[in-house]
Design a protein around this motif. Structure first.
Motif, PDB file in Angstrom:
ATOM      1  N   LYS A  83      18.775  32.187  36.010  1.00 28.14           N
ATOM      2  CA  LYS A  83      18.421  33.579  35.695  1.00 28.14           C
ATOM      3  C   LYS A  83      18.125  34.392  36.947  1.00 28.14           C
ATOM      4  N   GLY A  84      18.415  33.834  38.128  1.00 27.79           N
ATOM      5  CA  GLY A  84      18.187  34.558  39.371  1.00 27.79           C
ATOM      6  C   GLY A  84      19.385  35.379  39.794  1.00 27.79           C
ATOM      7  N   ARG A  85      19.453  35.723  41.092  1.00 27.51           N
ATOM      8  CA  ARG A  85      20.500  36.628  41.590  1.00 27.51           C
ATOM      9  C   ARG A  85      21.894  36.021  41.488  1.00 27.51           C
ATOM     10  N   ARG A  86      21.999  34.707  41.662  1.00 19.51           N
ATOM     11  CA  ARG A  86      23.322  34.094  41.549  1.00 19.51           C
ATOM     12  C   ARG A  86      23.883  34.274  40.140  1.00 19.51           C
ATOM     13  N   CYS A  87      23.019  34.117  39.144  1.00 19.51           N
ATOM     14  CA  CYS A  87      23.456  34.296  37.757  1.00 19.51           C
ATOM     15  C   CYS A  87      23.903  35.737  37.514  1.00 19.51           C
ATOM     16  N   ALA A  88      23.200  36.698  38.120  1.00 19.88           N
ATOM     17  CA  ALA A  88      23.580  38.109  37.953  1.00 19.88           C
ATOM     18  C   ALA A  88      24.972  38.356  38.520  1.00 19.88           C
ATOM     19  N   VAL A  89      25.244  37.793  39.703  1.00 27.01           N
ATOM     20  CA  VAL A  89      26.573  37.939  40.308  1.00 27.01           C
ATOM     21  C   VAL A  89      27.624  37.267  39.430  1.00 27.01           C
ATOM     22  N   CYS A  90      27.261  36.105  38.884  1.00 22.35           N
ATOM     23  CA  CYS A  90      28.180  35.356  38.030  1.00 22.35           C
ATOM     24  C   CYS A  90      28.516  36.163  36.774  1.00 22.35           C
ATOM     25  N   PHE A  91      27.494  36.755  36.144  1.00 28.53           N
ATOM     26  CA  PHE A  91      27.739  37.589  34.962  1.00 28.53           C
ATOM     27  C   PHE A  91      28.601  38.795  35.326  1.00 28.53           C
ATOM     28  N   ASP A  92      28.240  39.430  36.438  1.00 25.64           N
ATOM     29  CA  ASP A  92      29.001  40.605  36.895  1.00 25.64           C
ATOM     30  C   ASP A  92      30.483  40.279  36.979  1.00 25.64           C
ATOM     31  N   ARG A  93      30.787  39.160  37.606  1.00 29.90           N
ATOM     32  CA  ARG A  93      32.192  38.798  37.833  1.00 29.90           C
ATOM     33  C   ARG A  93      32.915  38.527  36.522  1.00 29.90           C
ATOM     34  N   ARG A  94      32.290  37.741  35.664  1.00 31.34           N
ATOM     35  CA  ARG A  94      32.940  37.404  34.397  1.00 31.34           C
ATOM     36  C   ARG A  94      33.033  38.621  33.472  1.00 31.34           C
ATOM     37  N   PHE A  95      31.982  39.442  33.486  1.00 38.39           N
ATOM     38  CA  PHE A  95      32.024  40.652  32.666  1.00 38.39           C
ATOM     39  C   PHE A  95      33.041  41.652  33.208  1.00 38.39           C
ATOM     40  N   GLU A  96      33.144  41.737  34.519  1.00 39.80           N
ATOM     41  CA  GLU A  96      34.112  42.662  35.136  1.00 39.80           C
ATOM     42  C   GLU A  96      35.530  42.305  34.703  1.00 39.80           C
ATOM     43  N   VAL A  97      35.882  41.028  34.818  1.00 42.94           N
ATOM     44  CA  VAL A  97      37.226  40.587  34.438  1.00 42.94           C
ATOM     45  C   VAL A  97      37.438  40.748  32.934  1.00 42.94           C
ATOM     46  N   SER A  98      36.395  40.485  32.144  1.00 44.14           N
ATOM     47  CA  SER A  98      36.505  40.627  30.688  1.00 44.14           C
ATOM     48  C   SER A  98      36.689  42.088  30.282  1.00 44.14           C
ATOM     49  N   ALA A  99      35.927  42.974  30.914  1.00 46.18           N
ATOM     50  CA  ALA A  99      36.062  44.406  30.606  1.00 46.18           C
ATOM     51  C   ALA A  99      37.449  44.901  30.991  1.00 46.18           C
ATOM     52  N   ALA A 100      37.934  44.450  32.150  1.00 45.54           N
ATOM     53  CA  ALA A 100      39.271  44.851  32.594  1.00 45.54           C
ATOM     54  C   ALA A 100      40.332  44.335  31.630  1.00 45.54           C
ATOM     55  N   LYS A 101      40.167  43.104  31.146  1.00 52.42           N
ATOM     56  CA  LYS A 101      41.127  42.532  30.196  1.00 52.42           C
ATOM     57  C   LYS A 101      41.095  43.302  28.872  1.00 52.42           C
ATOM     58  N   ALA A 102      39.900  43.674  28.429  1.00 52.91           N
ATOM     59  CA  ALA A 102      39.783  44.448  27.189  1.00 52.91           C
ATOM     60  C   ALA A 102      40.507  45.787  27.318  1.00 52.91           C
ATOM     61  N   ALA A 103      40.296  46.470  28.450  1.00 51.70           N
ATOM     62  CA  ALA A 103      40.963  47.762  28.679  1.00 51.70           C
ATOM     63  C   ALA A 103      42.478  47.566  28.758  1.00 51.70           C
ATOM     64  N   GLU A 104      42.906  46.490  29.418  1.00 53.65           N
ATOM     65  CA  GLU A 104      44.342  46.201  29.541  1.00 53.65           C
ATOM     66  C   GLU A 104      44.992  45.989  28.176  1.00 53.65           C
ATOM     67  N   SER A 121      19.090  35.537  30.166  1.00 50.58           N
ATOM     68  CA  SER A 121      18.259  36.706  29.885  1.00 50.58           C
ATOM     69  C   SER A 121      19.092  37.734  29.122  1.00 50.58           C
ATOM     70  N   LEU A 122      18.702  38.026  27.895  1.00 51.55           N
ATOM     71  CA  LEU A 122      19.435  38.984  27.061  1.00 51.55           C
ATOM     72  C   LEU A 122      19.447  40.365  27.704  1.00 51.55           C
ATOM     73  N   GLU A 123      18.328  40.776  28.266  1.00 48.04           N
ATOM     74  CA  GLU A 123      18.243  42.100  28.884  1.00 48.04           C
ATOM     75  C   GLU A 123      19.130  42.179  30.125  1.00 48.04           C
ATOM     76  N   GLN A 124      19.158  41.117  30.898  1.00 51.44           N
ATOM     77  CA  GLN A 124      20.011  41.077  32.099  1.00 51.44           C
ATOM     78  C   GLN A 124      21.480  41.186  31.697  1.00 51.44           C
ATOM     79  N   LEU A 125      21.872  40.465  30.666  1.00 52.62           N
ATOM     80  CA  LEU A 125      23.261  40.499  30.195  1.00 52.62           C
ATOM     81  C   LEU A 125      23.622  41.879  29.651  1.00 52.62           C
ATOM     82  N   ARG A 126      22.722  42.466  28.876  1.00 47.60           N
ATOM     83  CA  ARG A 126      22.987  43.780  28.295  1.00 47.60           C
ATOM     84  C   ARG A 126      23.164  44.838  29.384  1.00 47.60           C
ATOM     85  N   ARG A 127      22.308  44.779  30.397  1.00 44.64           N
ATOM     86  CA  ARG A 127      22.364  45.753  31.487  1.00 44.64           C
ATOM     87  C   ARG A 127      23.694  45.653  32.249  1.00 44.64           C
ATOM     88  N   GLU A 128      24.116  44.426  32.563  1.00 50.60           N
ATOM     89  CA  GLU A 128      25.360  44.251  33.303  1.00 50.60           C
ATOM     90  C   GLU A 128      26.568  44.649  32.452  1.00 50.60           C
TER      91      GLU A 128
END
Length: 362
Positions: A83-104, A121-128
């Protein structure tokens, strides 16, 4: 709606809930998890997600396994806790690719099964998710399916479907930290150069779950049961005869009290020869071939293409009838007749494995 999938344990329940809450939506599952390590673990989790999606009748798309890019993205964050900074970067990356795939794909929204994981962390995931949804002009759904006994229902469904239940988040660093805290060996990272499948290895699990799918397709009922056993991993070994490195093959469940020993052969009870220290035993390749029913020309050939683990275990039991003997048994081209130096680091430890039992009516 595009649904990012992290694992079958989370997705099986999450997808069913989405169907209930959004009956008019067409769900597209997207497995994108370059954080999972090793690759065999990635293949195992994907195998279970494929099975789950088949059962639910949901289309599944596999994203790229760009592990090197993920490693670069989390560089410097290796020691971060869950749930630290590495996890935030990990979510960012996976969410970024997922959002791009959804738009595609022309989807108007996306979400992720990570939302059901009690370790996230539900709040961390929602924010990203909301930040990236805004970037791509779509919406991010963040239902809280953990509440109202959701986690208990998720576990019930997973047990009912006999899903593979991983015991670490997936990434190399999370695994290392978790095993260090548990004071356990990270045996998931042990893969012999020979390619021999080790007991309770990821490769053994893949074979088991592939066989499970075969039984299901054939309509054969089955059970997956757990058993406690003594496991073993060889980390490294080196044999020197007269100061010269000599090819050697170590039989399963060989252990040494200290990492190093030296001595000479001081007796032989065919087919075993005995070192005069530390219970070390040798067997020549010709005797190995005779007892194992193999035809290796050299120990070097044996090293890179050994028989299956269970077959070597049977050979060990033939050589040493006791189930409790952990003495080193070393296969060599010929029994040494000079001074011997032997170094080895191996681990024997209590473990739990799964076993697949077909249920055949009598």
């Amino acid at each position: 709606m595009l649904v990012h999938i992290c694992c079958a344990i989370d997705s099986h329940y999450f997808l069913r809930k989405l169907r209930e809450d959004y009956p008019g939506e067409r769900l597209v599952a997207f497995f994108y998890d370059p954080n999972i390590h090793p690759y065999s673990e990635y293949r195992l989790r994907l195998l279970e997600v494929e099975r789950s999606c088949r059962q639910l009748g949901i289309e599944l798309i596999e994203g790229p396994y760009d592990f090197e890019s993920w490693m670069e993205a989390v560089r410097g964050l290796e020691k971060e806790p869950e749930k630290g900074r590495r996890c935030a970067v990990c979510f960012d990356r996976r969410f970024e690719v997922s959002a791009a795939k959804a738009a595609e794909l022309g989807e108007k929204s996306f979400t992720s099964t990570l939302l059901t994981s009690p370790k996230k962390s539900l709040e961390q995931l929602r924010r990203e998710g909301e930040k990236l949804a805004e970037k791509y002009g779509i919406s991010f759904l963040a239902p809280d399916y953990r509440k109202a006994s959701g986690t208990q229902e998720q576990n019930r469904l997973a047990k009912e479907a006999q899903l593979y239940r991983q015991d670490y988040c997936g990434c190399l660093y999370g695994l290392g930290i978790q095993r260090e805290q548990q004071r356990k060996l990270a045996d998931e990272l042990f893969v012999p150069l020979s390619g021999q499948i080790q007991p309770e290895s990821i490769e053994e699990r893949i074979a088991l779950y592939e066989e499970r799918i075969r039984l299901e397709e054939a309509g054969i009922p089955y059970r997956i049961v757990k058993e406690r056993f003594l496991n073993w991993r060889l980390e490294w070994a080196l044999l020197k005869v007269g100061k010269e490195s000599t090819p050697s093959h170590i039989l399963p469940y060989s252990t040494l009290k200290k990492p190093f020993t030296r001595g000479r052969i001081d007796g032989e009870i065919a087919p075993l020869a005995f070192l005069n220290r530390d219970e070390v035993k040798f067997i020549g390749l010709s005797d190995y071939n005779r007892l194992a029913g193999t035809r290796y020309g050299t120990v070097s050939e044996l090293l890179y293409a050994p028989p299956p683990f269970d077959k070597e275990l049977e050979l060990r039991r033939e050589l040493i009838p006791s189930f409790y003997d952990l003495s080193p048994v070393i296969v060599v081209d010929k029994i040494p007749d000079r001074k011997i130096e032997f170094s080895m680091k191996a681990h024997s430890f209590e473990d739990v494995r799964e076993r697949l039992i077909p249920l055949i009516e009598r």
